[in-house]
Design an enzyme around this catalytic site. Structure first.
Site, PDB file in Angstrom:
ATOM      1  N   ASP A  31      42.251 -81.896-109.669  1.00 48.40           N
ATOM      2  CA  ASP A  31      42.882 -83.364-109.630  1.00 48.40           C
ATOM      3  C   ASP A  31      41.448 -84.443-109.060  1.00 48.40           C
ATOM      4  O   ASP A  31      40.597 -83.845-108.882  1.00 48.40           O
ATOM      5  CB  ASP A  31      43.260 -82.690-107.963  1.00 48.40           C
ATOM      6  CG  ASP A  31      43.692 -83.649-107.613  1.00 48.40           C
ATOM      7  OD1 ASP A  31      44.803 -82.890-108.091  1.00 48.40           O
ATOM      8  OD2 ASP A  31      43.689 -84.347-106.852  1.00 48.40           O
ATOM      9  N   ARG A  44      63.011 -91.287-109.493  1.00 45.60           N
ATOM     10  CA  ARG A  44      62.258 -90.996-110.080  1.00 45.60           C
ATOM     11  C   ARG A  44      61.381 -91.968-111.190  1.00 45.60           C
ATOM     12  O   ARG A  44      59.817 -92.274-111.389  1.00 45.60           O
ATOM     13  CB  ARG A  44      62.542 -89.974-111.379  1.00 45.60           C
ATOM     14  CG  ARG A  44      63.000 -88.792-110.791  1.00 45.60           C
ATOM     15  CD  ARG A  44      63.232 -87.570-111.209  1.00 45.60           C
ATOM     16  NE  ARG A  44      63.467 -86.193-110.480  1.00 45.60           N
ATOM     17  CZ  ARG A  44      64.991 -86.023-110.398  1.00 45.60           C
ATOM     18  NH1 ARG A  44      65.759 -86.557-110.689  1.00 45.60           N
ATOM     19  NH2 ARG A  44      65.510 -85.247-109.107  1.00 45.60           N
ATOM     20  N   PRO A  87      57.987 -90.389-114.000  1.00 48.33           N
ATOM     21  CA  PRO A  87      59.266 -89.649-114.424  1.00 48.33           C
ATOM     22  C   PRO A  87      59.031 -89.016-115.993  1.00 48.33           C
ATOM     23  O   PRO A  87      58.229 -89.696-117.200  1.00 48.33           O
ATOM     24  CB  PRO A  87      60.134 -90.924-114.576  1.00 48.33           C
ATOM     25  CG  PRO A  87      58.850 -91.623-115.255  1.00 48.33           C
ATOM     26  CD  PRO A  87      58.185 -91.384-114.032  1.00 48.33           C
ATOM     27  N   ASP A  92      59.829 -88.013-118.548  1.00 47.55           N
ATOM     28  CA  ASP A  92      60.775 -87.514-119.872  1.00 47.55           C
ATOM     29  C   ASP A  92      59.793 -89.127-120.478  1.00 47.55           C
ATOM     30  O   ASP A  92      58.786 -89.024-121.395  1.00 47.55           O
ATOM     31  CB  ASP A  92      62.087 -87.802-120.098  1.00 47.55           C
ATOM     32  CG  ASP A  92      62.763 -86.954-119.364  1.00 47.55           C
ATOM     33  OD1 ASP A  92      62.187 -85.989-119.230  1.00 47.55           O
ATOM     34  OD2 ASP A  92      63.874 -87.287-118.565  1.00 47.55           O
ATOM     35  N   ASP A 113      67.773 -79.465-114.188  1.00 48.95           N
ATOM     36  CA  ASP A 113      68.690 -79.856-113.671  1.00 48.95           C
ATOM     37  C   ASP A 113      69.506 -78.631-113.742  1.00 48.95           C
ATOM     38  O   ASP A 113      70.886 -78.996-113.760  1.00 48.95           O
ATOM     39  CB  ASP A 113      69.020 -80.821-114.614  1.00 48.95           C
ATOM     40  CG  ASP A 113      67.774 -82.431-114.024  1.00 48.95           C
ATOM     41  OD1 ASP A 113      68.360 -83.054-113.207  1.00 48.95           O
ATOM     42  OD2 ASP A 113      66.336 -82.367-114.573  1.00 48.95           O
ATOM     43  N   ALA A 120      69.605 -75.614-114.764  1.00 55.07           N
ATOM     44  CA  ALA A 120      69.142 -74.533-112.875  1.00 55.07           C
ATOM     45  C   ALA A 120      70.230 -74.997-112.301  1.00 55.07           C
ATOM     46  O   ALA A 120      70.770 -74.314-112.021  1.00 55.07           O
ATOM     47  CB  ALA A 120      67.964 -73.876-112.779  1.00 55.07           C
ATOM     48  N   HIS A 137      66.211 -86.419-116.713  1.00 51.07           N
ATOM     49  CA  HIS A 137      65.525 -86.296-116.142  1.00 51.07           C
ATOM     50  C   HIS A 137      65.507 -87.315-114.721  1.00 51.07           C
ATOM     51  O   HIS A 137      64.596 -87.895-114.172  1.00 51.07           O
ATOM     52  CB  HIS A 137      64.053 -85.457-115.263  1.00 51.07           C
ATOM     53  CG  HIS A 137      64.105 -84.759-114.329  1.00 51.07           C
ATOM     54  ND1 HIS A 137      65.308 -83.444-113.437  1.00 51.07           N
ATOM     55  CD2 HIS A 137      62.816 -84.782-113.866  1.00 51.07           C
ATOM     56  CE1 HIS A 137      64.867 -83.387-112.709  1.00 51.07           C
ATOM     57  NE2 HIS A 137      63.419 -84.029-112.444  1.00 51.07           N
ATOM     58  N   THR A 185      59.074 -80.757-103.599  1.00 52.98           N
ATOM     59  CA  THR A 185      60.010 -79.719-104.573  1.00 52.98           C
ATOM     60  C   THR A 185      58.783 -79.026-105.281  1.00 52.98           C
ATOM     61  O   THR A 185      58.146 -79.453-105.688  1.00 52.98           O
ATOM     62  CB  THR A 185      61.163 -79.995-105.413  1.00 52.98           C
ATOM     63  OG1 THR A 185      60.048 -81.213-106.309  1.00 52.98           O
ATOM     64  CG2 THR A 185      61.921 -81.627-105.021  1.00 52.98           C
TER      65      THR A 185
END
Length: 319
Positions: A35, A89, A122, A124, A149, A151, A176, A231
């Site tokens: 990090d 996103r 984002p 993807d 999404d 789920a 997504h 999230t």
């Protein structure tokens, strides 16, 4: 026996929960955390080590630089910001790229040749960018894509229809993000079309507003974030589920974003599609039949991802 070594780039809410999910599910022997805030990575590694006595098996966690991840079997990309409630996103792309352009040269210099699972937003677009930058085979660089999404969709559908999530063939596909879509014509319960079930037994399988459900799926992340400022549980568990399918050669079909190479009439870009995951990563794509409206929606999502991927690459080479 080979040590299963997992790297996590980004030790924030999502990255740290990926580490905990790996440890609690017994899917890693060594967890390397990187990090930009080194003290955060050190603290998260120590916290994981403190849990050792209560985990399925012994794990070792430590904070490292990306240059030390060359021997990792997989690296999770979890760097960059969460979108604000007001953002899409895609709006986080530039900030995420700023983070990755600092760390990816180090990862590449390490000689890393493993798998990459992108969950940075984002996701993807980032997966497509990382694959191109790292020059790894496309089957080894995957985005969690619309797994989360899906789920969320299955959970909502389960409540309406009274059927367990695992008994559904129900997918969110494409991006997504805000252009995600659902191939409703292919949704089935225990192999039987939802359209037929609703036609034959409307009292058991009631009709509902499908467009509203898709919008609710898209909004779920923002709802969670508004309530807790992030999230973390859903996406981290989803990411580890993808890794489990790969490391155990499960041949599990999950909706992840990978490079399309002729499937759905697309070539060279990423999109979330049902994909067989095994020891070779994204091993093959299953093409879901779609009606004309669904196909247009999927094409739109693919085009969005492709356009932002090209924008990301132009930004990179222009520096």
């Amino acid at each position: 026996m080979k040590v299963r070594s997992v790297g996590i780039i980004g030790a924030g809410n999502v990255g740290s929960h990926v580490g905990f999910a790996l440890a609690s599910q017994g899917e890693a022997d060594e967890i390397l955390l990187c990090d930009i805030k080194k003290e955060k990575a050190i603290a998260e590694a120590q916290d994981l080590n403190d849990a050792c006595s209560f985990l399925p098996h012994k794990i070792r966690a430590r904070a490292v630089e990306a240059t030390e991840m060359g021997n990792c079997d997989v690296v999770f990309i979890a760097a960059g910001p969460l979108p604000t409630v007001e953002q899409d996103r895609l709006d986080t792309l530039d900030v995420t790229l700023d983070c990755l352009e600092e760390v990816l040269p180090k990862l590449k210099a390490s000689g890393f040749k493993g798998f990459i699972i992108s969950i940075s937003n984002p996701a993807d677009v980032i997966a497509a960018f990382v694959q191109r930058y790292m020059e790894l085979p496309a089957n080894r660089v995957i985005s969690s894509g619309t797994s989360l999404d899906t789920a969320r969709f299955q959970h909502m559908l389960s409540k309406v229809l009274g059927v367990h999530n695992l008994d559904m063939n129900a997918w969110v596909m494409g991006e997504h993000g805000s252009s995600s879509m659902i191939p409703w014509s292919a949704v089935a319960i225990a192999g039987k079309s939802l359209d037929i079930l609703q036609s034959e037994q409307p009292d058991v399988y009631p009709s509902f507003d499908r467009a509203a459900m898709l919008e609710a799926v898209k909004d779920r992340g923002a709802v969670v974030q508004a309530g807790k400022s992030c999230t973390e549980f859903g996406v981290s568990t989803c990411a580890v589920r993808i890794w489990r399918a790969i490391v155990h050669d499960e041949k599990r079909v999950l909706p992840v974003a990978c490079m399309l190479q002729g499937e759905y009439g697309k070539n060279g870009g990423y999109a979330s599609v049902p994909t067989v995951l095994g020891k070779n990563g994204a091993e093959r794509i299953i093409e879901i039949p779609m009606n004309e409206d669904e196909r247009r929606a999927f094409d739109k999502a693919y085009d969005v991802i492709l356009a932002y991927t090209e924008r990301a690459w132009r930004r990179h080479i222009g520096k």
